[in-house]
Scaffold this active site. Structure first.
Site, PDB file in Angstrom:
ATOM      1  N   ASP A  12      10.898  34.649 -12.001  1.00  0.00           N
ATOM      2  CA  ASP A  12      10.881  33.596 -10.975  1.00  0.00           C
ATOM      3  C   ASP A  12      12.132  32.717 -11.067  1.00  0.00           C
ATOM      4  O   ASP A  12      12.718  32.559 -12.138  1.00  0.00           O
ATOM      5  CB  ASP A  12       9.617  32.750 -11.150  1.00  0.00           C
ATOM      6  CG  ASP A  12       9.302  31.932  -9.904  1.00  0.00           C
ATOM      7  OD1 ASP A  12       9.706  32.349  -8.796  1.00  0.00           O
ATOM      8  OD2 ASP A  12       8.659  30.877 -10.037  1.00  0.00           O
ATOM      9  N   GLY A  15      15.414  31.874  -5.932  1.00  0.00           N
ATOM     10  CA  GLY A  15      15.715  30.996  -4.797  1.00  0.00           C
ATOM     11  C   GLY A  15      16.369  29.700  -5.272  1.00  0.00           C
ATOM     12  O   GLY A  15      17.366  29.243  -4.702  1.00  0.00           O
ATOM     13  N   ARG A  25      19.188  32.256  -0.232  1.00  0.00           N
ATOM     14  CA  ARG A  25      18.222  32.710  -1.246  1.00  0.00           C
ATOM     15  C   ARG A  25      18.474  34.159  -1.660  1.00  0.00           C
ATOM     16  O   ARG A  25      18.284  34.532  -2.815  1.00  0.00           O
ATOM     17  CB  ARG A  25      16.791  32.595  -0.703  1.00  0.00           C
ATOM     18  CG  ARG A  25      16.303  31.161  -0.541  1.00  0.00           C
ATOM     19  CD  ARG A  25      14.877  31.160   0.042  1.00  0.00           C
ATOM     20  NE  ARG A  25      13.951  31.883  -0.818  1.00  0.00           N
ATOM     21  CZ  ARG A  25      13.338  31.359  -1.876  1.00  0.00           C
ATOM     22  NH1 ARG A  25      13.540  30.088  -2.191  1.00  0.00           N
ATOM     23  NH2 ARG A  25      12.513  32.075  -2.605  1.00  0.00           N
ATOM     24  N   HIS A  29      18.362  36.668  -5.245  1.00  0.00           N
ATOM     25  CA  HIS A  29      17.662  37.934  -5.508  1.00  0.00           C
ATOM     26  C   HIS A  29      18.653  38.990  -5.997  1.00  0.00           C
ATOM     27  O   HIS A  29      18.344  39.781  -6.885  1.00  0.00           O
ATOM     28  CB  HIS A  29      16.937  38.425  -4.262  1.00  0.00           C
ATOM     29  CG  HIS A  29      15.842  37.495  -3.802  1.00  0.00           C
ATOM     30  ND1 HIS A  29      14.921  36.961  -4.665  1.00  0.00           N
ATOM     31  CD2 HIS A  29      15.524  36.992  -2.578  1.00  0.00           C
ATOM     32  CE1 HIS A  29      14.082  36.177  -3.994  1.00  0.00           C
ATOM     33  NE2 HIS A  29      14.432  36.179  -2.723  1.00  0.00           N
ATOM     34  N   GLU A  59       1.205  38.024  -2.000  1.00  0.00           N
ATOM     35  CA  GLU A  59       1.399  36.739  -1.309  1.00  0.00           C
ATOM     36  C   GLU A  59       2.827  36.587  -0.771  1.00  0.00           C
ATOM     37  O   GLU A  59       3.069  35.779   0.125  1.00  0.00           O
ATOM     38  CB  GLU A  59       1.112  35.568  -2.265  1.00  0.00           C
ATOM     39  CG  GLU A  59      -0.372  35.381  -2.590  1.00  0.00           C
ATOM     40  CD  GLU A  59      -0.943  36.438  -3.517  1.00  0.00           C
ATOM     41  OE1 GLU A  59      -0.180  36.985  -4.344  1.00  0.00           O
ATOM     42  OE2 GLU A  59      -2.146  36.732  -3.404  1.00  0.00           O
ATOM     43  N   ASN A  60       3.761  37.353  -1.309  1.00  0.00           N
ATOM     44  CA  ASN A  60       5.164  37.208  -0.888  1.00  0.00           C
ATOM     45  C   ASN A  60       5.404  37.652   0.564  1.00  0.00           C
ATOM     46  O   ASN A  60       6.430  37.319   1.160  1.00  0.00           O
ATOM     47  CB  ASN A  60       6.115  37.965  -1.830  1.00  0.00           C
ATOM     48  CG  ASN A  60       6.284  37.303  -3.194  1.00  0.00           C
ATOM     49  OD1 ASN A  60       6.511  37.970  -4.198  1.00  0.00           O
ATOM     50  ND2 ASN A  60       6.176  35.979  -3.249  1.00  0.00           N
ATOM     51  N   TRP A  61       4.428  38.371   1.164  1.00  0.00           N
ATOM     52  CA  TRP A  61       4.565  38.712   2.589  1.00  0.00           C
ATOM     53  C   TRP A  61       4.607  37.457   3.442  1.00  0.00           C
ATOM     54  O   TRP A  61       5.085  37.491   4.577  1.00  0.00           O
ATOM     55  CB  TRP A  61       3.396  39.597   3.064  1.00  0.00           C
ATOM     56  CG  TRP A  61       3.343  40.952   2.446  1.00  0.00           C
ATOM     57  CD1 TRP A  61       2.433  41.371   1.523  1.00  0.00           C
ATOM     58  CD2 TRP A  61       4.209  42.075   2.702  1.00  0.00           C
ATOM     59  NE1 TRP A  61       2.681  42.692   1.179  1.00  0.00           N
ATOM     60  CE2 TRP A  61       3.758  43.149   1.894  1.00  0.00           C
ATOM     61  CE3 TRP A  61       5.311  42.288   3.527  1.00  0.00           C
ATOM     62  CZ2 TRP A  61       4.379  44.401   1.883  1.00  0.00           C
ATOM     63  CZ3 TRP A  61       5.922  43.534   3.524  1.00  0.00           C
ATOM     64  CH2 TRP A  61       5.458  44.570   2.713  1.00  0.00           C
ATOM     65  N   ARG A  63       6.427  34.935   3.126  1.00  0.00           N
ATOM     66  CA  ARG A  63       7.768  34.306   3.189  1.00  0.00           C
ATOM     67  C   ARG A  63       8.415  34.572   4.559  1.00  0.00           C
ATOM     68  O   ARG A  63       7.958  35.451   5.283  1.00  0.00           O
ATOM     69  CB  ARG A  63       8.648  34.892   2.074  1.00  0.00           C
ATOM     70  CG  ARG A  63       8.126  34.504   0.712  1.00  0.00           C
ATOM     71  CD  ARG A  63       9.084  34.846  -0.385  1.00  0.00           C
ATOM     72  NE  ARG A  63       8.568  34.325  -1.647  1.00  0.00           N
ATOM     73  CZ  ARG A  63       9.295  34.095  -2.720  1.00  0.00           C
ATOM     74  NH1 ARG A  63      10.587  34.373  -2.715  1.00  0.00           N
ATOM     75  NH2 ARG A  63       8.750  33.612  -3.806  1.00  0.00           N
ATOM     76  N   SER A 187       0.284  33.270 -10.995  1.00  0.00           N
ATOM     77  CA  SER A 187       0.565  33.727  -9.628  1.00  0.00           C
ATOM     78  C   SER A 187       0.069  35.153  -9.344  1.00  0.00           C
ATOM     79  O   SER A 187       0.794  35.966  -8.755  1.00  0.00           O
ATOM     80  CB  SER A 187       2.075  33.612  -9.331  1.00  0.00           C
ATOM     81  OG  SER A 187       2.526  32.282  -9.507  1.00  0.00           O
ATOM     82  N   GLU A 198      -0.120  36.755 -25.017  1.00  0.00           N
ATOM     83  CA  GLU A 198       0.553  35.491 -25.309  1.00  0.00           C
ATOM     84  C   GLU A 198       1.448  35.178 -24.114  1.00  0.00           C
ATOM     85  O   GLU A 198       2.066  36.085 -23.542  1.00  0.00           O
ATOM     86  CB  GLU A 198       1.405  35.619 -26.575  1.00  0.00           C
ATOM     87  CG  GLU A 198       0.593  35.926 -27.816  1.00  0.00           C
ATOM     88  CD  GLU A 198      -0.422  34.840 -28.134  1.00  0.00           C
ATOM     89  OE1 GLU A 198      -0.117  33.646 -27.927  1.00  0.00           O
ATOM     90  OE2 GLU A 198      -1.532  35.193 -28.572  1.00  0.00           O
TER      91      GLU A 198
HETATM   92  C1  IPE Z   1       5.730  35.187  -8.456  1.00  0.00           C
HETATM   93  O1  IPE Z   1       6.636  34.264  -8.000  1.00  0.00           O
HETATM   94  C2  IPE Z   1       5.981  36.521  -7.781  1.00  0.00           C
HETATM   95  C3  IPE Z   1       7.172  37.259  -8.228  1.00  0.00           C
HETATM   96  C4  IPE Z   1       7.976  36.871  -9.174  1.00  0.00           C
HETATM   97  C5  IPE Z   1       7.395  38.517  -7.552  1.00  0.00           C
HETATM   98  P1  IPE Z   1       6.356  33.353  -6.728  1.00  0.00           P
HETATM   99  O2  IPE Z   1       7.540  32.513  -6.538  1.00  0.00           O
HETATM  100  O3  IPE Z   1       5.938  34.204  -5.583  1.00  0.00           O
HETATM  101  O4  IPE Z   1       5.081  32.521  -7.202  1.00  0.00           O
HETATM  102  P2  IPE Z   1       4.641  31.033  -6.858  1.00  0.00           P
HETATM  103  O5  IPE Z   1       4.750  30.877  -5.381  1.00  0.00           O
HETATM  104  O6  IPE Z   1       5.575  30.139  -7.595  1.00  0.00           O
HETATM  105  O7  IPE Z   1       3.248  30.944  -7.386  1.00  0.00           O
HETATM  106  C1  IPE Z   2      11.272  35.266  -7.571  1.00  0.00           C
HETATM  107  O1  IPE Z   2      12.133  34.251  -7.199  1.00  0.00           O
HETATM  108  C2  IPE Z   2      11.515  36.524  -6.801  1.00  0.00           C
HETATM  109  C3  IPE Z   2      10.449  36.888  -5.840  1.00  0.00           C
HETATM  110  C4  IPE Z   2       9.314  36.255  -5.674  1.00  0.00           C
HETATM  111  C5  IPE Z   2      10.683  38.065  -5.022  1.00  0.00           C
HETATM  112  P1  IPE Z   2      11.766  33.243  -6.049  1.00  0.00           P
HETATM  113  O2  IPE Z   2      12.300  33.774  -4.761  1.00  0.00           O
HETATM  114  O3  IPE Z   2      10.306  32.960  -6.029  1.00  0.00           O
HETATM  115  O4  IPE Z   2      12.582  31.969  -6.491  1.00  0.00           O
HETATM  116  P2  IPE Z   2      12.117  30.453  -6.429  1.00  0.00           P
HETATM  117  O5  IPE Z   2      10.826  30.340  -7.152  1.00  0.00           O
HETATM  118  O6  IPE Z   2      11.986  30.111  -4.974  1.00  0.00           O
HETATM  119  O7  IPE Z   2      13.221  29.703  -7.083  1.00  0.00           O
HETATM  120 MG    MG Z   3       9.199  31.567  -6.981  1.00  0.00          MG
END
Ligand code: IPE
Ligand code: IPE
Ligand code: MG
Length: 235
Positions: A12, A15, A25, A29, A59-61, A63, A187, A198
Site C-alpha cells: 500500500d 498513490g 497516481r 503504481h 473493492e479496488n473496482w 476506484r 483490507s 504475525e
Molecule cells: C489494499 O489497499 C489493497 C491492495 C494493496 C491491492 P487499499 O488501498 O485498497 O486498502 P484501503 O482502502 O486502504 O483499505
Molecule cells: C496500493 O496503493 C496499490 C493498489 C491498491 C492497487 P494505493 O493505490 O492504495 O496507494 P494509496 O493507499 O492511495 O497511497
Molecule cells: Mg491504499
C-alpha cells in the site's frame, strides 16, 4: 534471523508516493512494480518459499475508471517478465476471481503462469480481484454443491477440508503479513489464512520499500513469541 517460509504483503501507498511528488497516481503504481522486483529477489535470497502479494482487491473496482483500466493494463505487462522470472527460478501463480479481468490481462497472466510452472524456487502468488470474504463464499458454495451430491460431507467437514477449497489450498498459511504505507488494517486480505500470522506495519510507502525494510520486518518477526493460544513452555 528466523526467516518465515511464507510472507504476505499488502503493498500500500503507491498513490501517496505519487501525490507527494506531484505525479499522477499511476506513476506510483509503476514505481510499485520496481519495489516488487526488488522485494521478490530479496525474499528469494533470504530463502522465503512463498510470497503472496495483494495486487488488486475486490473493492479496488470502486476506484476511478481510468485508474482501474491503467492497473489492468499494467498487469498485462507481466508477460514481459517471463525471462527474468525463469532466470530467477520463480513460479508465478495468480489467485482470485480472474474471470472478471479483461481478456488481455487474463491471457498475459495465464501465459506467465504456464511459462514458469516448472520453476522450483520461490512461489510468487499474486492475488488479483481477490477478497478474503469472497474467497470464503466461493469455497462455501463449492462445498454446498458437493454436499448436495454427498450429504455425509456435512458431518465430516472440518477446518482442513474447508481450507482445501480456498484458492490458497496448495500453500501453508503465511507466518508474517507486512503492510506498507502505515495503516493498521487488513483490507480483506487472506482473512482465513492469517488466523495466527504475525503482522508488521511499515511506515515506508510501497514504491520506497527495499531490502532493509524487509529485513526490519523479518527481524521483528524473529523476536515475536508465537504462542498459538497456548502458554509459553518453561525453559
Ligand atoms: C489494499 O489497499 C489493497 C491492495 C494493496 C491491492 P487499499 O488501498 O485498497 O486498502 P484501503 O482502502 O486502504 O483499505
Ligand atoms: C496500493 O496503493 C496499490 C493498489 C491498491 C492497487 P494505493 O493505490 O492504495 O496507494 P494509496 O493507499 O492511495 O497511497
Ligand atoms: Mg491504499
Amino acid at each position: 534471523m528466523k526467516v518465515p517460509q511464507h510472507i504476505g504483503i499488502i503493498m500500500d501507498g503507491n498513490g501517496r508516493w505519487a501525490n507527494k511528488r506531484g505525479l499522477p497516481r499511476m506513476m506510483g503504481h509503476k514505481a510499485g512494480v520496481e519495489a516488487l522486483r526488488r522485494t521478490l529477489i530479496a525474499c528469494s535470497d533470504l530463502g522465503v518459499k512463498y510470497l503472496t502479494i495483494y495486487v488488486f482487491s475486490t473493492e479496488n473496482w470502486g476506484r476511478p475508471k481510468t485508474e482501474v483500466v491503467a492497473l489492468m493494463a499494467l498487469m498485462e505487462l507481466v508477460r514481459n517478465e517471463i525471462t527474468e522470472l525463469k532466470k530467477n527460478n520463480v513460479k508465478l501463480t495468480a489467485i482470485g476471481d480472474l474471470d472478471k479481468l479483461p481478456a488481455k490481462s487474463r491471457k498475459a497472466i495465464q501465459q506467465t503462469m504456464d511459462a514458469t510452472a516448472d520453476s522450483t524456487g520461490i512461489n510468487l502468488i499474486m492475488t488479483i480481484n481477490y477478497g478474503g470474504r469472497s474467497e470464503i463464499v466461493h469455497a462455501a458454495k463449492e462445498l454446498a454443491r458437493k454436499a448436495i451430491e454427498n450429504p455425509e460431507l456435512l458431518e465430516s467437514l472440518d477446518e482442513k477440508e474447508f481450507a482445501s477449497h480456498l484458492y490458497t489450498a496448495p500453500y501453508p498459511d503465511p507466518e508474517l503479513i507486512i503492510r506498507t504505507g502505515g495503516d493498521f488494517r487488513i483490507s480483506n486480505f487472506l482473512l482465513w489464512q492469517i488466523a495466527y500470522s504475525e503482522i508488521f506495519v511499515s511506515e515506508t510507502l510501497w514504491p520506497d520499500f527495499a531490502k532493509p525494510d524487509l529485513e526490519a520486518a523479518i527481524k521483528d518477526f524473529s523476536k515475536r513469541d508465537r504462542r498459538f493460544g497456548k502458554v509459553k513452555t518453561a525453559k
